[in-house]
Scaffold this motif. Sequence first.
Motif, PDB file in Angstrom:
ATOM      1  N   LEU A 150       0.763  -1.192   0.045  1.00  0.00           N
ATOM      2  CA  LEU A 150       0.012  -0.041  -0.127  1.00  0.00           C
ATOM      3  C   LEU A 150       0.906   1.155  -0.001  1.00  0.00           C
ATOM      4  O   LEU A 150       0.638   2.182  -0.802  1.00  0.00           O
ATOM      5  N   THR A 151       1.835   1.301   0.844  1.00  0.00           N
ATOM      6  CA  THR A 151       2.852   2.567   0.960  1.00  0.00           C
ATOM      7  C   THR A 151       3.487   2.959  -0.417  1.00  0.00           C
ATOM      8  O   THR A 151       3.359   3.857  -0.958  1.00  0.00           O
ATOM      9  N   ALA A 152       3.848   1.722  -0.929  1.00  0.00           N
ATOM     10  CA  ALA A 152       4.727   1.978  -2.121  1.00  0.00           C
ATOM     11  C   ALA A 152       3.727   2.360  -3.341  1.00  0.00           C
ATOM     12  O   ALA A 152       3.975   3.204  -3.992  1.00  0.00           O
ATOM     13  N   SER A 153       2.677   1.715  -3.390  1.00  0.00           N
ATOM     14  CA  SER A 153       1.591   1.985  -4.415  1.00  0.00           C
ATOM     15  C   SER A 153       1.269   3.370  -4.523  1.00  0.00           C
ATOM     16  O   SER A 153       1.101   3.961  -5.525  1.00  0.00           O
ATOM     17  N   LEU A 154       0.851   4.021  -3.053  1.00  0.00           N
ATOM     18  CA  LEU A 154       0.545   5.431  -2.878  1.00  0.00           C
ATOM     19  C   LEU A 154       1.668   6.304  -3.294  1.00  0.00           C
ATOM     20  O   LEU A 154       1.504   7.483  -4.014  1.00  0.00           O
ATOM     21  N   VAL A 155       2.806   5.912  -2.642  1.00  0.00           N
ATOM     22  CA  VAL A 155       3.922   7.095  -2.875  1.00  0.00           C
ATOM     23  C   VAL A 155       4.313   7.248  -4.434  1.00  0.00           C
ATOM     24  O   VAL A 155       4.664   8.041  -5.089  1.00  0.00           O
ATOM     25  N   PHE A 156       4.358   5.855  -5.122  1.00  0.00           N
ATOM     26  CA  PHE A 156       4.715   6.075  -6.371  1.00  0.00           C
ATOM     27  C   PHE A 156       3.877   6.341  -7.327  1.00  0.00           C
ATOM     28  O   PHE A 156       3.896   6.921  -8.697  1.00  0.00           O
ATOM     29  N   LEU A 215       0.104  12.981   0.041  1.00  0.00           N
ATOM     30  CA  LEU A 215       1.427  12.246   0.426  1.00  0.00           C
ATOM     31  C   LEU A 215       1.654  12.716   1.930  1.00  0.00           C
ATOM     32  O   LEU A 215       2.495  12.222   2.363  1.00  0.00           O
ATOM     33  N   LEU A 216       0.870  13.788   2.511  1.00  0.00           N
ATOM     34  CA  LEU A 216       1.181  14.309   3.705  1.00  0.00           C
ATOM     35  C   LEU A 216       0.688  13.137   4.571  1.00  0.00           C
ATOM     36  O   LEU A 216       1.191  12.714   5.747  1.00  0.00           O
ATOM     37  N   GLY A 217      -0.494  12.618   4.089  1.00  0.00           N
ATOM     38  CA  GLY A 217      -1.184  11.475   4.981  1.00  0.00           C
ATOM     39  C   GLY A 217      -0.214  10.172   4.982  1.00  0.00           C
ATOM     40  O   GLY A 217      -0.292   9.654   6.102  1.00  0.00           O
ATOM     41  N   ILE A 218       0.325   9.969   4.052  1.00  0.00           N
ATOM     42  CA  ILE A 218       1.235   8.645   3.808  1.00  0.00           C
ATOM     43  C   ILE A 218       2.497   8.938   4.801  1.00  0.00           C
ATOM     44  O   ILE A 218       2.810   8.160   5.331  1.00  0.00           O
ATOM     45  N   ALA A 219       3.076  10.245   4.701  1.00  0.00           N
ATOM     46  CA  ALA A 219       3.968  10.480   5.541  1.00  0.00           C
ATOM     47  C   ALA A 219       3.995  10.330   7.091  1.00  0.00           C
ATOM     48  O   ALA A 219       4.536   9.483   7.730  1.00  0.00           O
ATOM     49  N   PHE A 247       5.424  -5.524  -5.549  1.00  0.00           N
ATOM     50  CA  PHE A 247       4.170  -5.736  -6.276  1.00  0.00           C
ATOM     51  C   PHE A 247       3.475  -4.645  -6.453  1.00  0.00           C
ATOM     52  O   PHE A 247       2.338  -4.468  -7.091  1.00  0.00           O
ATOM     53  N   SER A 248       3.789  -3.405  -6.016  1.00  0.00           N
ATOM     54  CA  SER A 248       3.271  -2.190  -6.254  1.00  0.00           C
ATOM     55  C   SER A 248       3.428  -1.933  -7.778  1.00  0.00           C
ATOM     56  O   SER A 248       2.637  -0.984  -8.257  1.00  0.00           O
ATOM     57  N   VAL A 249       4.349  -2.576  -8.537  1.00  0.00           N
ATOM     58  CA  VAL A 249       4.600  -2.505 -10.073  1.00  0.00           C
ATOM     59  C   VAL A 249       2.929  -2.775 -10.799  1.00  0.00           C
ATOM     60  O   VAL A 249       2.942  -2.215 -11.747  1.00  0.00           O
TER      61      VAL A 249
END
Length: 254
Positions: free
Chosen positions: A124-130, A215-219, A176-178
């Motif tokens: 989830l983190t990688a998918s959202l950040v990317f 992005l603020l929320g992810i951080a 798997f975020s790819v």
Amino acid sequence: MIGTLLNIGTVLVGGTLGLLFGARLPDRLRKTIIAGLGLFTFAYGLYNFLKTQNPLIVLGSLLIGALLGEWWKIEEGLQNIGKWLESHFGGRKVNSPENNLMSSTATTPGSGIAPSRDFVRGFLTASLVFCVGPMTILGSIQDGLKGDYSLLAIKSVLDGFAALAFASTLGVGVIFSVIVILFYQGGISLLAAQLNAVVTPAMMSELTAVGGVLLLGIAISSLLEIKPIRVGNFLPSLAIAPLVVAILTFLGVK
């Protein structure tokens, strides 16, 4: 699509290197790296938010998007995708609800993260950040419309290093975020001609600002682990923001 394929390649390489060599890094160092990425993501999100021309549009988009996201249970759906991928490709089964907490749930300081939760959190983190950010949308449009993948090439380098750092701590779920990158970025590139004719600079400004808030929320949630936030449920806001701008423009409201 060249830019999207390049992006996928750098994430795969970076994620693989993180898996292979990340375990050799001291736990203290890996936590510091994630904290550094969290601080950068926070700063970059704030930078994007400040591009808004009307903060009320951002606020309204977030509230409407949150209502839709909670109704559609987007975060839960993303979690289920991550759990399904883990159960089929992660090399270990999901055993209990406690080990399958969503990515945005903060850990107790000093405690370990269960393997299953690690996979979903990484995915989830990688998918959202990317995928959340102006570079994704602008780069995909340029790639699909003009064949210019220079912006996505820059994003690919950044994502590659981020994948290395994420995978060293969050594990194979990052790789798997790819799948999300392929469908999201690739879809935008394929629809680039239509989007370019519709999306105005004002729409892009508010879309960028909303993306900055996400992005603020992810951080805050996944990287710095300050407070649990179901960031995935805010994803509809990215579509609501340009729609609100279009409606206001049609009504002659500035």
